[in-house]
Design a protein around this motif. Structure first.
Motif, mmCIF file in Angstrom:
data_model
loop_
_atom_site.group_PDB
_atom_site.id
_atom_site.type_symbol
_atom_site.label_atom_id
_atom_site.label_comp_id
_atom_site.label_asym_id
_atom_site.label_seq_id
_atom_site.Cartn_x
_atom_site.Cartn_y
_atom_site.Cartn_z
ATOM 1 N N ALA A 798 0.812 -1.217 0.000
ATOM 2 C CA ALA A 798 0.000 0.000 0.000
ATOM 3 C C ALA A 798 0.843 1.263 0.000
ATOM 4 C CB ALA A 798 -0.946 -0.006 1.204
ATOM 5 N N ASP A 799 2.037 1.214 0.607
ATOM 6 C CA ASP A 799 2.859 2.415 0.718
ATOM 7 C C ASP A 799 3.952 2.500 -0.344
ATOM 8 O OD1 ASP A 799 1.409 3.191 2.930
ATOM 9 O OD2 ASP A 799 2.744 2.188 4.332
ATOM 10 N N TRP A 800 3.993 1.528 -1.238
ATOM 11 C CA TRP A 800 5.042 1.549 -2.253
ATOM 12 C C TRP A 800 4.795 2.667 -3.262
ATOM 13 C CZ3 TRP A 800 6.375 -4.159 -4.003
ATOM 14 C CH2 TRP A 800 6.701 -4.912 -2.863
ATOM 15 N N ARG A 801 5.882 3.206 -3.772
ATOM 16 C CA ARG A 801 5.791 4.273 -4.782
ATOM 17 C C ARG A 801 6.888 4.048 -5.821
ATOM 18 N NH1 ARG A 801 8.303 9.265 -5.384
ATOM 19 N NH2 ARG A 801 9.465 8.975 -3.436
ATOM 20 N N LEU A 802 6.512 4.255 -7.081
ATOM 21 C CA LEU A 802 7.483 4.090 -8.164
ATOM 22 C C LEU A 802 8.507 5.218 -8.114
ATOM 23 C CD1 LEU A 802 8.282 2.545 -10.780
ATOM 24 C CD2 LEU A 802 6.877 4.237 -12.013
ATOM 25 N N LEU A 803 9.764 4.846 -8.011
ATOM 26 C CA LEU A 803 10.835 5.831 -8.117
ATOM 27 C C LEU A 803 11.195 6.075 -9.571
ATOM 28 C CD1 LEU A 803 13.476 5.044 -5.350
ATOM 29 C CD2 LEU A 803 12.027 7.055 -5.523
ATOM 30 N N SER A 804 11.423 4.994 -10.298
ATOM 31 C CA SER A 804 11.814 5.134 -11.705
ATOM 32 C C SER A 804 11.699 3.788 -12.400
ATOM 33 C CB SER A 804 13.260 5.646 -11.811
ATOM 34 O OG SER A 804 14.155 4.688 -11.253
ATOM 35 N N ALA A 805 11.581 3.852 -13.700
ATOM 36 C CA ALA A 805 11.674 2.675 -14.564
ATOM 37 C C ALA A 805 12.346 3.143 -15.844
ATOM 38 C CB ALA A 805 10.305 2.078 -14.842
ATOM 39 N N ASP A 806 13.270 2.353 -16.341
ATOM 40 C CA ASP A 806 13.991 2.823 -17.527
ATOM 41 C C ASP A 806 13.101 2.820 -18.762
ATOM 42 O OD1 ASP A 806 14.164 -0.175 -17.632
ATOM 43 O OD2 ASP A 806 15.237 0.308 -19.491
ATOM 44 N N LEU A 841 17.757 -4.395 -23.430
ATOM 45 C CA LEU A 841 18.076 -4.897 -22.103
ATOM 46 C C LEU A 841 19.452 -4.380 -21.674
ATOM 47 C CD1 LEU A 841 16.814 -8.526 -22.638
ATOM 48 C CD2 LEU A 841 16.074 -7.075 -20.749
ATOM 49 N N PRO A 842 19.739 -4.307 -20.395
ATOM 50 C CA PRO A 842 18.859 -4.652 -19.267
ATOM 51 C C PRO A 842 17.823 -3.562 -18.987
ATOM 52 C CG PRO A 842 20.942 -3.815 -18.442
ATOM 53 C CD PRO A 842 21.092 -3.892 -19.942
ATOM 54 N N HIS A 843 16.775 -3.963 -18.260
ATOM 55 C CA HIS A 843 15.744 -3.023 -17.817
ATOM 56 C C HIS A 843 15.684 -3.038 -16.292
ATOM 57 C CE1 HIS A 843 14.396 -2.361 -21.869
ATOM 58 N NE2 HIS A 843 14.124 -3.646 -22.061
ATOM 59 N N GLU A 844 15.213 -1.944 -15.739
ATOM 60 C CA GLU A 844 15.168 -1.895 -14.284
ATOM 61 C C GLU A 844 13.975 -1.085 -13.797
ATOM 62 O OE1 GLU A 844 17.924 1.775 -12.885
ATOM 63 O OE2 GLU A 844 19.034 0.022 -13.628
ATOM 64 N N ILE A 845 13.556 -1.418 -12.583
ATOM 65 C CA ILE A 845 12.488 -0.695 -11.883
ATOM 66 C C ILE A 845 12.967 -0.442 -10.461
ATOM 67 C CG2 ILE A 845 11.318 -2.874 -11.294
ATOM 68 C CD1 ILE A 845 8.674 -1.355 -11.351
ATOM 69 N N ALA A 846 12.772 0.787 -9.978
ATOM 70 C CA ALA A 846 13.163 1.167 -8.617
ATOM 71 C C ALA A 846 11.921 1.581 -7.847
ATOM 72 C CB ALA A 846 14.177 2.308 -8.650
ATOM 73 N N ILE A 847 11.817 1.109 -6.596
ATOM 74 C CA ILE A 847 10.601 1.279 -5.801
ATOM 75 C C ILE A 847 10.960 1.822 -4.425
ATOM 76 C CG2 ILE A 847 8.611 0.108 -4.778
ATOM 77 C CD1 ILE A 847 8.970 -2.055 -6.962
ATOM 78 N N ASP A 848 10.187 2.805 -3.977
ATOM 79 C CA ASP A 848 10.250 3.315 -2.611
ATOM 80 C C ASP A 848 9.229 2.534 -1.786
ATOM 81 O OD1 ASP A 848 10.073 4.692 -0.229
ATOM 82 O OD2 ASP A 848 9.625 6.639 -1.138
ATOM 83 N N LEU A 849 9.682 1.800 -0.769
ATOM 84 C CA LEU A 849 8.780 0.981 0.048
ATOM 85 C C LEU A 849 7.974 1.805 1.042
ATOM 86 C CD1 LEU A 849 11.114 -2.049 0.814
ATOM 87 C CD2 LEU A 849 9.558 -1.723 -1.113
ATOM 88 N N GLY A 850 8.268 3.084 1.163
ATOM 89 C CA GLY A 850 7.530 3.941 2.085
ATOM 90 C C GLY A 850 8.118 3.984 3.480
ATOM 91 N N ALA A 851 8.916 2.999 3.841
ATOM 92 C CA ALA A 851 9.586 2.942 5.143
ATOM 93 C C ALA A 851 10.665 1.871 5.047
ATOM 94 C CB ALA A 851 8.598 2.613 6.257
ATOM 95 N N ARG A 852 11.584 1.895 6.003
ATOM 96 C CA ARG A 852 12.670 0.913 5.970
ATOM 97 C C ARG A 852 12.154 -0.484 6.330
ATOM 98 N NH1 ARG A 852 17.192 1.307 9.326
ATOM 99 N NH2 ARG A 852 18.722 0.999 7.667
ATOM 100 N N HIS A 853 12.674 -1.462 5.640
ATOM 101 C CA HIS A 853 12.379 -2.859 5.922
ATOM 102 C C HIS A 853 13.663 -3.673 5.809
ATOM 103 C CE1 HIS A 853 8.270 -1.520 5.144
ATOM 104 N NE2 HIS A 853 7.854 -2.642 5.717
ATOM 105 N N THR A 854 13.704 -4.761 6.532
ATOM 106 C CA THR A 854 14.727 -5.764 6.305
ATOM 107 C C THR A 854 14.153 -6.777 5.327
ATOM 108 O OG1 THR A 854 15.675 -5.456 8.503
ATOM 109 C CG2 THR A 854 16.191 -7.512 7.373
ATOM 110 N N VAL A 855 14.653 -6.752 4.106
ATOM 111 C CA VAL A 855 14.107 -7.558 3.018
ATOM 112 C C VAL A 855 14.815 -8.908 3.010
ATOM 113 C CG1 VAL A 855 13.802 -7.699 0.513
ATOM 114 C CG2 VAL A 855 13.611 -5.481 1.677
ATOM 115 N N LYS A 917 16.766 -5.332 -11.432
ATOM 116 C CA LYS A 917 17.318 -5.187 -12.775
ATOM 117 C C LYS A 917 17.161 -6.505 -13.513
ATOM 118 C CE LYS A 917 20.964 -2.683 -13.512
ATOM 119 N NZ LYS A 917 22.358 -2.165 -13.603
ATOM 120 N N ALA A 918 16.419 -6.477 -14.630
ATOM 121 C CA ALA A 918 16.248 -7.650 -15.489
ATOM 122 C C ALA A 918 17.377 -7.654 -16.512
ATOM 123 C CB ALA A 918 14.895 -7.619 -16.173
ATOM 124 N N LEU A 919 18.246 -8.663 -16.409
ATOM 125 C CA LEU A 919 19.409 -8.732 -17.311
ATOM 126 C C LEU A 919 19.089 -9.449 -18.613
ATOM 127 C CD1 LEU A 919 22.107 -9.666 -14.635
ATOM 128 C CD2 LEU A 919 21.451 -7.390 -15.426
#
Length: 946
Positions: A798-806, A841-855, A917-919
């Protein structure tokens, strides 16, 4: 709460009648169609642009009222009521004449003298108190609030408050990890960041509706706000937060504090503390029509054992014959049922069996004075009367309160729906006409716990709903609701014999084993009555509810702050309750915060924080844990208050470190406690934090007085210690050690240790004591604690936000990158392909999770539309606190060329931002990348620097 009986009326007919009735009520009240959503889309095109106040042009002071003028003619007032409480009132016409709520919601606004000052700080005016700095930005006019240090931000408007002819909206910046709670009895999860919540009456009573909305919310930034209005609204806790009500004015009270509990204290200082129910109100209640022969009754006129109101006595006799605790009846439903005269005969017959009597109504209270004189002591206001909500419902509840308290010395005990801010001082709120299903039970748990985050101490839902149900759902629902302050069954509307063992909603009318399980939990509720009553007194004094969302007790725990713990709650400060809300014999995902936690049934002790999975929970076992250091007062076993003398008080103690408990007692019935007629008893325990040592229990003399207070009483202690002590002393004199539990039970004083009882119990009898005394157990130990695995769970999107996508395809289809985490597998992210030269290729997507998490885990669901192009093959995953510095990948791998969901473990890495990053493309079909859903698992982490 139902308009008609379901026994003779098909479901569709029942719903249509109720809908028609409500529509008529709303129309008559001028509220039909009211709400924050109605008609907005159609009106948006024709509506003029919202107006704002423009720039601040000056500020004046009169006492502790500061008035700001503006370039538009609008004015704003800041009224400082206390160093930590103020009112902000914005009037578009500059007149401050429109105050529809008056003192209904803000009951207390005069807290005596308070230091306040105002200064011109250049770009803003600054109003200061010993606790706050309120900044009035000049160009444009906006407000913000800082702590006394003038550096720590509490809240700030991201843009000026704006208004139209029928709606005013405030916009607030949202902090990096700021969480929001409140809005009343919301039917669903209680952590509201990223959600839009209606603050409006709709009487639908389904998940994500609001059974008793409150124009109040609070934030982990240490503040709360109550909009001083009767108008419906909508709160969107996004970035920015948009807080709107359907009126051309803005009027809000703000409460600040160093904790959520302190904010609730400030809110209830102004809007009123939760009422203190009579002690029998914490026992199980039962509501039904027992006057079905009445010609106006809208149900089955031939219901057996329900022909005239005195028939309720048969059900009362059944309860006592079944040895089943229960305390009060509402023997009519108001929908044509009425009651058989004289009412007093029924009241007396129920009283002879230990039951109190109340009435519920759909038509108002024309005879409340004589009903109270006849002995009725409770009122349930139903939707056919108060279903219009807002001020009309509020006034109806007040009429019921006045009817009880002006005609007797009894306390208010009123049940209602469609409450509002301030309802906590007058009534129990319940969740409306719900169903006896696992799914309804699932969202009831966070609903009732979350209601406490709006200071609603008494929030309830009919046990097993009002429609449908089964023996299994009934048992599971009763289990956990017996750890809430007030609970009730509603009979006569569920299906008849939906399966073997089921009759109606009274717990003694089930077959075995269900009847015995029901009895077990009702008996435990009665034994724990002094604990529950003390917790309700705490709510009455502080605003902190007895049923507590985990965040109230563990505000700094990143797991407890959010909905990962919405399926459990604290019952007071000692019990952690994890209801089972599905047809299973195990419970997963029980989160135990830092500290030690003992399984109530087995005595096994855990050390948190961590999450328990596969926890054993057969039908007769509610997952229940006791916090280390808990001191829990208990009564003798009885079926209703007053059945037995309180000649012995037991303190059930889980010693660990230093802890204390202050028992509250009064006469349980009258309002004499309001004049100081009550008593307190403090108990202090000193024990090792771990391992062996001495456990000392210091019992203080009861202080204060009330009618019926015993001059002396016996005391017993059950200390949860695994090893027998070398000796036990009472005020320095050694107590006798008994060789068996039977010998101990027969003795007046002494002790016995049973190592097989729940991990080890030391039983101690001190005998009758009029004053203070001390019990010391030397040479014993506290339980060893087993570590709980660190918690890992899906990270909410719910709190994720798109930072960027190439690259993303938006010309030939909607392949927008945000589709990769929208929760909808039917949509997808697809890189651009319709142009003459698709991106390589490669393509990439960057996401802001809205808060810190241990992934610690990555999931990828490939496109689900049948097309294989773009499936991710080789990949890299980055996790970082700085999107400008990703560093090396934390995980690499290759997904197979299939449409099935893929998952991969990730070395636990903490950060707020992730980049995938999708290689390669899995099938080598072209330079594309696609994904229907990207998911992550992990656990919340504190903000950087903590």
């Amino acid at each position: 709460m139902t308009v008609i009986s379901v026994r003779t009326t098909p479901r569709g007919r029942r719903r249509s009648l109720r809908a028609a009735l409500l529509a008529g009520l709303l129309a008559a009240a001028g509220l039909a169609g009211a709400g924050p959503v109605a008609g907005q889309a159609a009106a948006a095109a024709a509506a003029p642009a919202p107006a704002t106040a423009g720039n601040a042009t000056g500020i004046t002071r009169s006492g502790n009222t500061f008035t700001v003028t503006s370039s538009s003619g609008a004015k704003a007032r800041v009224v400082v009521a206390r160093a930590d409480i103020f009112r902000l009132w914005l009037s578009p016409d500059g007149r401050f004449a429109d105050d529809p709520a008056g003192s209904d919601l803000a009951r207390t606004t005069d807290f005596g003298p308070v230091q306040a000052a105002v200064a011109d700080a250049g770009g803003h005016y600054r109003i200061t108190t010993p606790a706050l700095n309120i900044r009035v930005n000049k160009s444009p006019l906006k407000f913000s609030v800082y702590r006394a240090d003038n550096r720590t931000l509490v809240w700030e408007e991201s843009r000026p408050t704006s208004w139209t002819a029928n709606r005013t909206t405030q916009y607030l910046s949202r902090g990096t990890d700021e969480q929001f709670y409140g809005t009343g009895l919301r039917l669903g999860e209680w952590a509201l960041r990223g959600r839009t919540v209606p603050v409006a009456v709709d009487n639908r009573w389904r998940e994500n509706d609001n059974a008793s909305p409150a124009p109040f919310y609070m934030s982990t930034n240490g503040y709360g706000a109550m909009r001083n209005t009767w108008a419906p609204g909508s709160y969107g806790f996004h970035a920015p937060a948009a807080l709107a009500h359907d009126e051309k004015r803005f009027d809000a009270w703000y409460f600040t504090g160093d904790s959520l509990k302190a904010v609730l204290g400030g809110y209830t200082d102004v809007s009123g503390k939760p009422f203190l129910a009579p002690i029998w109100g914490l026992e199980l209640g039962n509501a039904d029509c027992f006057n079905a022969s009445h010609p106006d009754y809208q149900g089955d006129h031939d219901r057996p054992r329900h022909q005239t109101t005195p028939d309720v006595g048969g059900y009362a006799a059944d309860a006592r014959a079944a040895d089943m605790p229960s305390g009060w009846f509402l023997p009519n439903d108001g929908y044509g049922c009425g009651y058989t005269e004289p009412l007093k005969a029924t009241v007396d017959a129920l009283a002879a069996k230990g039951f109190r009597t109340g009435l519920w109504t759909s038509t108002g209270l024309p005879r409340i004075a004589e009903e109270v004189a006849a002995g009725s002591r409770a009122v349930k206001t139903d939707v056919a009367w108060i279903g219009g909500g807002y001020k009309s419902a509020f006034a109806g509840v007040q009429q019921a309160v006045d009817g009880i308290e002006r005609n007797s010395d009894a306390r208010r005990f009123v049940w209602t729906v469609d409450g509002w801010a301030g309802t906590q001082r007058n009534a129990v709120v319940w969740t409306g006409d719900t169903h006896g299903t696992w799914d309804d039970m699932r969202w009831h748990v966070p609903a009732i716990a979350g209601a406490g985050l709006s200071a609603l101490n008494y929030a309830a839902g009919d046990i097993d709903g009002i429609f449908g149900g089964s023996p299994q759902t009934y048992v599971r629902d009763l289990q956990w609701k017996s750890f809430t302050p007030a609970f009730m069954t509603m009979s006569g509307w569920g299906a008849t014999h939906p399966e073997p063992g089921y009759r109606d909603k009274q717990p003694w009318r089930f077959e075995e084993p269900y009847r015995s399980i029901n009895r077990r939990y009702l008996q435990l509720k009665m034994r724990l009555m002094p604990y529950h009553y003390t917790m309700s007194r705490t709510a009455h004094e502080t605003g902190v509810p007895a049923t507590r969302a985990m965040v109230l007790e563990y505000p700094d725990d990143p797991v407890a702050r959010g909905n990962l713990t919405s399926g459990q709650f604290m019952a007071g400060d000692s019990f952690l309750v994890a209801p089972v809300v599905s047809d299973t014999a195990v419970r997963d995902g029980i989160y135990l915060p830092a500290g030690t936690w003992t399984d109530y049934w087995t005595g096994k002790t855990y050390a948190g924080p961590g999450r328990l999975n596969d926890h054993r929970a057969p039908l007769d076992t509610l997952p229940l844990f006791v916090r280390g250091g808990a001191i829990v007062p208990m009564w003798p076993q009885m079926n209703h208050t007053g059945e037995k003398p309180l000649s012995v008080l037991t303190y059930d103690i889980h010693p660990r470190g230093s802890s204390s408990f202050s028992l509250y007692e009064d006469d349980g019935l009258t309002r004499a406690h309001e004049s100081g007629a009550y008593a307190r008893q403090r108990v202090d325990v000193s024990a090792p934090a771990s391992g062996a040592g001495t456990v000392t229990v210091s019992v203080g003399a009861p202080t204060g007085s009330y009618t019926g207070k015993p001059a002396s009483r016996g005391y017993e202690f059950t200390l949860h210690v695994p090893s027998p002590p070398a000796r036990v002393d009472l005020d320095g004199a050694q107590l006798a050690c008994h060789a068996s539990k039977a010998a101990y039970d027969a003795a007046a004083t002494g002790w016995f240790h049973d190592p097989a009882d729940r991990g080890g119990i030391l039983w101690v009898k001190a005998g009758p004591k009029p004053g203070a005394f001390t019990v010391t157990a030397s040479g014993t130990s506290v339980p060893d604690a087993e570590p709980v695995p660190a918690a890992s769970a899906p990270i909410p999107q719910a709190d994720w936000r798109l930072l960027s996508a190439d690259s993303q395809e938006t010309a030939a289809e909607d392949g927008a990158a945000a589709n990769a985490f929208d929760g909808n597998p039917a949509t997808m992210w697809h890189t651009a392909w319709s142009g003459s030269a698709p991106a390589a290729l490669p393509h990439e997507i960057a996401i802001d999770l809205g808060a810190r998490h241990t992934v610690d885990g990555l999931g990828c669901l490939p496109r689900q539309d049948g097309g294989p192009n773009g499936r991710i093959g080789r990949y890299e995953l980055h996790v970082s606190d700085d999107p400008a510095n990703w560093g090396p990948p934390v995980a690499t791998g290759t997904f197979p060329d299939t449409s099935a969901a893929h998952s991969a473990a990730v070395p636990a890495t903490t950060g707020r931002y992730v980049r995938l990053k999708a290689l390669t493309e899995a099938g080598g079909r072209g330079p594309w990348t696609s994904a229907a859903e990207l998911t992550l698992t992990g656990r919340p982490a504190p903000p950087a620097g903590r």
